[in-house]
Design a protein around this motif. Structure first.
Motif, PDB file in Angstrom:
ATOM      1  N   ARG A  17      41.898  24.353   3.019  1.00  0.00           N
ATOM      2  CA  ARG A  17      40.715  23.559   2.728  1.00  0.00           C
ATOM      3  C   ARG A  17      39.782  23.600   3.929  1.00  0.00           C
ATOM      4  O   ARG A  17      40.166  23.192   5.035  1.00  0.00           O
ATOM      5  N   LEU A  18      38.590  24.080   3.705  1.00  0.00           N
ATOM      6  CA  LEU A  18      37.574  24.103   4.742  1.00  0.00           C
ATOM      7  C   LEU A  18      36.711  22.849   4.640  1.00  0.00           C
ATOM      8  O   LEU A  18      36.488  22.332   3.549  1.00  0.00           O
ATOM      9  N   SER A  19      36.224  22.398   5.785  1.00  0.00           N
ATOM     10  CA  SER A  19      35.333  21.246   5.824  1.00  0.00           C
ATOM     11  C   SER A  19      34.035  21.634   6.511  1.00  0.00           C
ATOM     12  O   SER A  19      34.030  22.437   7.445  1.00  0.00           O
ATOM     13  N   CYS A  20      32.942  21.031   6.052  1.00  0.00           N
ATOM     14  CA  CYS A  20      31.637  21.235   6.673  1.00  0.00           C
ATOM     15  C   CYS A  20      31.024  19.852   6.875  1.00  0.00           C
ATOM     16  O   CYS A  20      30.622  19.199   5.910  1.00  0.00           O
ATOM     17  N   ALA A  21      30.979  19.417   8.126  1.00  0.00           N
ATOM     18  CA  ALA A  21      30.431  18.100   8.442  1.00  0.00           C
ATOM     19  C   ALA A  21      28.965  18.245   8.838  1.00  0.00           C
ATOM     20  O   ALA A  21      28.627  19.046   9.708  1.00  0.00           O
ATOM     21  N   ALA A  22      28.125  17.454   8.191  1.00  0.00           N
ATOM     22  CA  ALA A  22      26.684  17.501   8.459  1.00  0.00           C
ATOM     23  C   ALA A  22      26.267  16.296   9.283  1.00  0.00           C
ATOM     24  O   ALA A  22      26.759  15.184   9.069  1.00  0.00           O
ATOM     25  N   SER A  23      25.369  16.511  10.215  1.00  0.00           N
ATOM     26  CA  SER A  23      24.827  15.413  11.027  1.00  0.00           C
ATOM     27  C   SER A  23      23.327  15.614  11.184  1.00  0.00           C
ATOM     28  O   SER A  23      22.789  16.686  10.886  1.00  0.00           O
ATOM     29  N   GLY A  24      22.671  14.574  11.654  1.00  0.00           N
ATOM     30  CA  GLY A  24      21.222  14.646  11.780  1.00  0.00           C
ATOM     31  C   GLY A  24      20.562  14.165  10.501  1.00  0.00           C
ATOM     32  O   GLY A  24      21.114  13.353   9.765  1.00  0.00           O
ATOM     33  N   ARG A  25      19.379  14.684  10.192  1.00  0.00           N
ATOM     34  CA  ARG A  25      18.626  14.262   9.017  1.00  0.00           C
ATOM     35  C   ARG A  25      19.124  14.996   7.787  1.00  0.00           C
ATOM     36  O   ARG A  25      18.653  16.082   7.460  1.00  0.00           O
ATOM     37  N   VAL A  26      20.086  14.387   7.092  1.00  0.00           N
ATOM     38  CA  VAL A  26      20.640  14.994   5.894  1.00  0.00           C
ATOM     39  C   VAL A  26      19.928  14.409   4.685  1.00  0.00           C
ATOM     40  O   VAL A  26      20.125  13.248   4.338  1.00  0.00           O
ATOM     41  N   SER A  27      19.133  15.226   4.028  1.00  0.00           N
ATOM     42  CA  SER A  27      18.351  14.760   2.890  1.00  0.00           C
ATOM     43  C   SER A  27      19.184  14.781   1.621  1.00  0.00           C
ATOM     44  O   SER A  27      20.009  15.667   1.415  1.00  0.00           O
ATOM     45  N   SER A  28      18.942  13.801   0.737  1.00  0.00           N
ATOM     46  CA  SER A  28      19.645  13.779  -0.552  1.00  0.00           C
ATOM     47  C   SER A  28      19.211  14.939  -1.430  1.00  0.00           C
ATOM     48  O   SER A  28      19.861  15.231  -2.435  1.00  0.00           O
ATOM     49  N   ALA A  29      18.149  15.616  -1.065  1.00  0.00           N
ATOM     50  CA  ALA A  29      17.666  16.758  -1.848  1.00  0.00           C
ATOM     51  C   ALA A  29      18.325  18.078  -1.421  1.00  0.00           C
ATOM     52  O   ALA A  29      18.063  19.108  -2.023  1.00  0.00           O
ATOM     53  N   TYR A  30      19.164  18.019  -0.413  1.00  0.00           N
ATOM     54  CA  TYR A  30      19.778  19.247   0.087  1.00  0.00           C
ATOM     55  C   TYR A  30      20.867  19.782  -0.835  1.00  0.00           C
ATOM     56  O   TYR A  30      21.469  19.056  -1.612  1.00  0.00           O
ATOM     57  N   PHE A  31      21.098  21.068  -0.686  1.00  0.00           N
ATOM     58  CA  PHE A  31      22.226  21.753  -1.310  1.00  0.00           C
ATOM     59  C   PHE A  31      23.032  22.382  -0.174  1.00  0.00           C
ATOM     60  O   PHE A  31      22.471  23.009   0.717  1.00  0.00           O
ATOM     61  N   ILE A  32      24.341  22.206  -0.218  1.00  0.00           N
ATOM     62  CA  ILE A  32      25.204  22.747   0.823  1.00  0.00           C
ATOM     63  C   ILE A  32      25.984  23.919   0.243  1.00  0.00           C
ATOM     64  O   ILE A  32      26.692  23.766  -0.767  1.00  0.00           O
ATOM     65  N   GLY A  33      25.853  25.063   0.875  1.00  0.00           N
ATOM     66  CA  GLY A  33      26.525  26.260   0.385  1.00  0.00           C
ATOM     67  C   GLY A  33      27.551  26.787   1.371  1.00  0.00           C
ATOM     68  O   GLY A  33      27.515  26.486   2.566  1.00  0.00           O
ATOM     69  N   TRP A  34      28.484  27.529   0.829  1.00  0.00           N
ATOM     70  CA  TRP A  34      29.466  28.263   1.637  1.00  0.00           C
ATOM     71  C   TRP A  34      29.219  29.757   1.451  1.00  0.00           C
ATOM     72  O   TRP A  34      29.016  30.228   0.328  1.00  0.00           O
TER      73      TRP A  34
END
Length: 121
Positions: A18-35
């Motif tokens: 299981r890989l994890s990607c932690a986001a910090s800073g200005r994370v917008s609800s409109a974002y899409f997170i891809g691998w």
């Protein structure tokens, strides 16, 4: 936005990670997170993407049925559960941010540093 990917390692074929990607800073609800992933000598390729705030998900055909992407908004983290791993899944895995549900690399503007996955046969 800063992204920190972790969870890679060495696993035998048929195993899971299981890989994890932690986001910090200005994370917008409109974002899409891809691998994405990049194997030695190959182009970086799309793996999966999830919308940060709605139930939109997309997978590459090569991982459908084996990988699952999910998110924990409270932890600002996106996960990639990888099951039934194959040697051809060996690559450096990156997470990235886009403003749409996209598979093309150029749609992604922020990238994490990558985590190495090695699947032995």
């Amino acid at each position: 936005v800063q992204l920190q990917a972790c969870g890679g390692g060495l696993v035998q074929a048929g195993g899971s990670l299981r890989l994890s990607c932690a986001a910090s800073g200005r994370v917008s609800s409109a974002y899409f997170i891809g691998w994405f992933r990049q194997a030695p000598g190959k182009e970086r390729e799309f793996v999966a993407v999830v919308a940060w705030s709605v139930g939109l998900i997309n997978y590459a055909d090569s991982v459908k049925g084996r990988f699952a992407i999910s998110r924990d908004n409270a932890k600002n983290t996106v996960y990639l559960q990888m099951n039934s791993l194959k040697p051809e899944d060996t690559a450096v895995y990156y997470c990235a941010v886009a403003n749409k549900l996209a598979q093309a690399r150029y749609e992604y503007s922020y990238w994490g540093q990558g985590t190495l996955v090695i699947v032995s046969s």
